[in-house]
Structure formats: structure tokens, C-alpha cells
Motif scaffolding. Structure first.
Motif, PDB file in Angstrom:
ATOM      1  N   HIS A 149       0.817  -1.217   0.000  1.00 66.07           N
ATOM      2  CA  HIS A 149       0.000   0.000   0.000  1.00 66.07           C
ATOM      3  C   HIS A 149       0.847   1.262   0.000  1.00 66.07           C
ATOM      4  CE1 HIS A 149      -3.716  -2.111   0.319  1.00 66.07           C
ATOM      5  NE2 HIS A 149      -3.450  -2.635   1.505  1.00 66.07           N
ATOM      6  N   ASN A 150       1.988   1.245   0.713  1.00 67.56           N
ATOM      7  CA  ASN A 150       2.812   2.444   0.833  1.00 67.56           C
ATOM      8  C   ASN A 150       3.994   2.453  -0.133  1.00 67.56           C
ATOM      9  OD1 ASN A 150       2.912   4.954   2.171  1.00 67.56           O
ATOM     10  ND2 ASN A 150       4.625   4.272   3.428  1.00 67.56           N
ATOM     11  N   LEU A 151       4.032   1.482  -1.041  1.00 68.02           N
ATOM     12  CA  LEU A 151       5.028   1.496  -2.109  1.00 68.02           C
ATOM     13  C   LEU A 151       4.508   2.367  -3.252  1.00 68.02           C
ATOM     14  CD1 LEU A 151       6.050  -2.274  -2.354  1.00 68.02           C
ATOM     15  CD2 LEU A 151       7.343  -0.418  -1.287  1.00 68.02           C
ATOM     16  N   PRO A 152       5.417   2.974  -4.025  1.00 63.48           N
ATOM     17  CA  PRO A 152       4.928   3.755  -5.167  1.00 63.48           C
ATOM     18  C   PRO A 152       4.252   2.856  -6.193  1.00 63.48           C
ATOM     19  CG  PRO A 152       7.314   3.485  -5.280  1.00 63.48           C
ATOM     20  CD  PRO A 152       6.891   2.952  -3.942  1.00 63.48           C
ATOM     21  N   VAL A 153       3.199   3.345  -6.802  1.00 61.98           N
ATOM     22  CA  VAL A 153       2.599   2.605  -7.901  1.00 61.98           C
ATOM     23  C   VAL A 153       3.575   2.628  -9.078  1.00 61.98           C
ATOM     24  CG1 VAL A 153       1.349   4.547  -8.961  1.00 61.98           C
ATOM     25  CG2 VAL A 153       0.442   2.228  -9.157  1.00 61.98           C
ATOM     26  N   GLU A 154       3.675   1.526  -9.794  1.00 66.32           N
ATOM     27  CA  GLU A 154       4.497   1.458 -11.006  1.00 66.32           C
ATOM     28  C   GLU A 154       3.799   0.537 -11.998  1.00 66.32           C
ATOM     29  OE1 GLU A 154       5.630  -1.750 -10.758  1.00 66.32           O
ATOM     30  OE2 GLU A 154       5.875  -2.002  -8.606  1.00 66.32           O
ATOM     31  N   ASN A 155       4.446   0.319 -13.125  1.00 63.19           N
ATOM     32  CA  ASN A 155       3.838  -0.487 -14.183  1.00 63.19           C
ATOM     33  C   ASN A 155       2.554   0.165 -14.698  1.00 63.19           C
ATOM     34  OD1 ASN A 155       3.945  -2.773 -15.876  1.00 63.19           O
ATOM     35  ND2 ASN A 155       2.532  -3.898 -14.583  1.00 63.19           N
ATOM     36  N   ILE A 156       2.580   1.487 -14.785  1.00 58.82           N
ATOM     37  CA  ILE A 156       1.447   2.237 -15.330  1.00 58.82           C
ATOM     38  C   ILE A 156       1.966   3.140 -16.451  1.00 58.82           C
ATOM     39  CG2 ILE A 156      -0.079   2.129 -13.325  1.00 58.82           C
ATOM     40  CD1 ILE A 156       1.803   5.314 -13.806  1.00 58.82           C
ATOM     41  N   SER A 157       1.168   3.300 -17.478  1.00 57.98           N
ATOM     42  CA  SER A 157       1.575   4.105 -18.624  1.00 57.98           C
ATOM     43  C   SER A 157       1.349   5.590 -18.349  1.00 57.98           C
ATOM     44  CB  SER A 157       0.771   3.697 -19.863  1.00 57.98           C
ATOM     45  OG  SER A 157      -0.584   4.107 -19.738  1.00 57.98           O
ATOM     46  N   THR A 227      11.410  -1.403  -5.255  1.00 51.35           N
ATOM     47  CA  THR A 227      10.974  -0.114  -4.745  1.00 51.35           C
ATOM     48  C   THR A 227      10.971  -0.142  -3.217  1.00 51.35           C
ATOM     49  OG1 THR A 227       8.651  -0.813  -4.870  1.00 51.35           O
ATOM     50  CG2 THR A 227       9.551   0.381  -6.763  1.00 51.35           C
ATOM     51  N   THR A 228      10.932   1.028  -2.619  1.00 45.31           N
ATOM     52  CA  THR A 228      10.887   1.145  -1.156  1.00 45.31           C
ATOM     53  C   THR A 228       9.679   1.987  -0.767  1.00 45.31           C
ATOM     54  OG1 THR A 228      12.408   3.028  -1.340  1.00 45.31           O
ATOM     55  CG2 THR A 228      13.365   0.900  -0.761  1.00 45.31           C
ATOM     56  N   PRO A 229       9.160   1.816   0.460  1.00 47.02           N
ATOM     57  CA  PRO A 229       8.032   2.638   0.902  1.00 47.02           C
ATOM     58  C   PRO A 229       8.358   4.121   0.758  1.00 47.02           C
ATOM     59  CG  PRO A 229       8.377   0.844   2.451  1.00 47.02           C
ATOM     60  CD  PRO A 229       9.543   0.813   1.494  1.00 47.02           C
ATOM     61  N   VAL A 230       7.405   4.895   0.289  1.00 49.61           N
ATOM     62  CA  VAL A 230       7.655   6.319   0.087  1.00 49.61           C
ATOM     63  C   VAL A 230       7.993   6.968   1.421  1.00 49.61           C
ATOM     64  CG1 VAL A 230       6.152   6.398  -1.933  1.00 49.61           C
ATOM     65  CG2 VAL A 230       5.220   6.987   0.321  1.00 49.61           C
ATOM     66  N   GLY A 231       8.864   7.971   1.381  1.00 47.63           N
ATOM     67  CA  GLY A 231       9.248   8.666   2.599  1.00 47.63           C
ATOM     68  C   GLY A 231      10.276   7.943   3.438  1.00 47.63           C
ATOM     69  N   SER A 232      10.927   6.927   2.879  1.00 45.54           N
ATOM     70  CA  SER A 232      11.925   6.174   3.634  1.00 45.54           C
ATOM     71  C   SER A 232      13.223   6.953   3.837  1.00 45.54           C
ATOM     72  CB  SER A 232      12.252   4.848   2.929  1.00 45.54           C
ATOM     73  OG  SER A 232      11.130   4.005   2.903  1.00 45.54           O
TER      74      SER A 232
END
Length: 316
Positions: A149-157, A227-232
Motif C-alpha cells: 500500500h505504501n510502495l509507489p505505484v508502477e507499471n502504469i503508462s 521499490t521502497t516505501p515512500v518517505g523512507s
């Protein structure tokens, strides 16, 4: 294998340049921050760290920034940091290690105030907005390769990211959009002129990238391979996190191979677009330190998917 996964692995590895054969014209309507109801902005405090060329900490300072908290679904919020107006020199310094031709000519850009998301859009935020009514295209609520949930979304165009902005704009009555390249670099630098907002070099203590490679005289560090949780990691002086590494970030601009003729007032550069290539900034978890510099940039197909590409949003 899912179709999304096929395209993702077809471009396996860090972001590179692709060639597109189609001619298209896309117009990005400019927003007007002054006319939007922002309510009372809150403040938050954070530490800003700078390091020397060996990676040792030189200074830690307390900073305060303003932000708007946007409720997405009652349980998930989107924090938008207020970025003050100003001007800066966009592009690499000529003496910058590993500077590339696409980062020149250096040019002065003047920007109006805007809001930018404190972090790359997370998977929780993506899912909340994906549940909103469709504007132009369907969105997969769980597209990411790395789940959390707190990882950045990826694999999106790029087109998916624009749909996210459109749905959010309709829901909030604010004009959300992808940042222009100049907004992105201005926000990343946060008043600095060094290759990274932390200083002359970077270490894996301050960003998610292939930390086993070095940029200056720092010790080699950690390669997390995801990826890492945002704000790490620590914020820059504007209060923005993960501007270096973690995921590349889509910008509104069409891809241009240099800055000749680039606009100088912060708007997205979409004039004379002759392909489906869009600009990405910031570097990702699969990149070496030279690719995550403030000036580093690349182009990627707006229809393509990659587990190293996410995005953040602005209100302008």
C-alpha cells in the motif's frame, strides 16, 4: 503471462530511449492555482541533510513547509506540498560528472507557485482514485509488480497517469495534472545547484538505487533490488521525498532530445510533438547514481509499462 506483465518485461531493466513512429498532438491545458479553493494549508516540519563528496553528513537543518491534505476515499489522503514561485537554471552544469547532451543547453526558467505531491503516488492512493468514475480509459486498481500500500505505484503508462489526474480533478474540483519537466526539476533541486539535492554525490542512505555503484568518493552501499516505501529517506528543502531514485516519474512534456527552444515559464513542452515519447525524471531503483541526478532525463513511450516508472502530481 498477463498482457501488462509482457510489456513490462519487454522493456526489462532501467529506463532507456524508445523510438515511436506515430505523429500525434496532445494539448495539456494549463491550470490556475490562484482560482482554486485550497482551504487552510497546514504545516509540517522535517530535516534536510546535505553531504560532502565522500558521502559524510555535512549538515542537518530543520525546515517547515505548507501542504494541502486531499481526502481520496475517507481513509486515504494525498498530501500536496506548496512550492513557492521562483526561477532557476534548468539542466546540468557543464562540469557535472556524467552530464549528457540531452541535459543542455542550460537555461533560466521562471515558475509560478504550485502544489506537488509530497511522495510519488502510492498504491493505496492509486487504488482509491481507480475506484472513481472513468473519464477516458479504464484503470487497473492493482497494476504494480512490487505490491504494498505504501510502495509507489508502477507499471502504469503515461496515459494511465493522465487518467488518474483527470479522475482526481473531477472528484475534487481542482486541476490535477502531471508536472512539467521544469516544475519537476525546480522541485527536485529545491534551491540547490549540485548534481543531487543532498550535495555533490549521493549514497544509498538517502535514496533507492543501485547503491553498489558510486558517483564521487563515497563508499559503495546497498542495492535493494525493489521499490521502497515512500518517505523512507530524508526530504529536500521543499519537503518533497523520493525525488532521487525509487521510481522514474512521468512528466507532462513530450520528449525532446535537448533544450533548444524549450519554454522558460514552467509550462509543459508539448509543441511540435512528433511521437508518442514522453519525458520521465528522477531515476529508479534499477539505476546507477548518475541516472538519478537532478538534471537526468529520459524518454519513454506513453503507452508502455515498466516496473521502474511511477509518477507524482501537481496542482498549478
Amino acid at each position: 503471462m498477463k498482457r501488462r506483465r509482457f510489456f513490462q518485461y519487454a522493456g526489462l531493466g532501467s529506463v532507456g530511449f524508445l523510438v515511436a513512429a506515430h505523429d500525434r498532438a496532445f494539448a495539456i491545458a494549463p491550470g490556475k492555482l490562484e482560482g482554486q479553493q485550497l482551504g487552510n494549508l497546514k504545516t509540517f516540519a522535517f530535516d534536510v541533510t546535505t553531504i560532502d563528496r565522500t558521502g559524510r553528513i555535512k549538515q542537518r537543518q530543520k525546515h517547515i513547509a505548507k501542504f494541502l491534505s486531499e481526502s481520496l476515499d475517507g481513509a486515504t489522503a494525498l498530501e500536496m506540498v506548496a512550492i513557492e514561485p521562483g526561477q532557476f537554471l534548468m539542466g546540468a552544469v557543464p562540469t557535472e560528472t556524467d552530464a549528457r547532451g540531452v541535459e543542455f543547453p542550460r537555461h533560466r526558467v521562471k515558475l509560478s507557485p504550485f502544489l506537488m505531491s509530497k511522495y510519488p503516488i502510492t498504491q493505496a492512493q492509486w487504488s482509491a482514485v481507480a475506484a472513481l468514475p472513468r473519464v477516458n480509459r479504464e484503470l487497473d486498481p492493482t497494476p504494480s509488480y512490487f505490491q504494498g500500500h505504501n510502495l509507489p505505484v508502477e507499471n502504469i503508462s503515461w496515459l494511465d497517469a493522465v487518467e488518474f489526474c483527470d479522475r482526481l480533478s473531477h472528484s475534487t474540483n481542482r486541476h490535477y495534472q502531471l508536472p512539467s519537466e521544469s516544475q519537476w526539476e525546480y522541485a527536485c533541486r529545491a534551491g540547490t545547484k549540485t548534481p543531487f539535492h543532498v550535495g555533490e554525490t549521493i549514497s544509498s542512505q538517502f535514496a533507492d538505487y543501485v547503491g553498489t555503484y558510486t558517483y564521487k568518493a563515497e563508499h559503495s552501499g546497498t542495492y535493494r533490488q525493489s521499490t521502497t516505501p515512500v518517505g523512507s529517506f530524508s526530504a529536500n528543502a521543499f519537503g518533497l521525498y523520493d525525488m532521487h531514485g525509487n521510481v522514474w516519474e512521468w512528466c507532462a512534456d513530450s520528449w525532446h532530445a535537448n533544450y533548444r527552444g524549450a519554454p522558460n515559464h514552467g509550462q509543459a513542452w508539448t509543441r511540435n510533438q512528433r511521437s508518442q515519447l514522453r519525458t520521465v525524471r528522477g531515476g529508479g531503483w534499477l539505476d546507477t547514481p548518475n541516472r538519478i541526478r537532478s538534471a537526468s532525463r529520459s524518454g519513454y513511450l506513453e503507452t508502455a509499462l515498466n516496473r521502474t516508472i511511477g509518477f507524482r502530481v501537481v496542482v498549478a
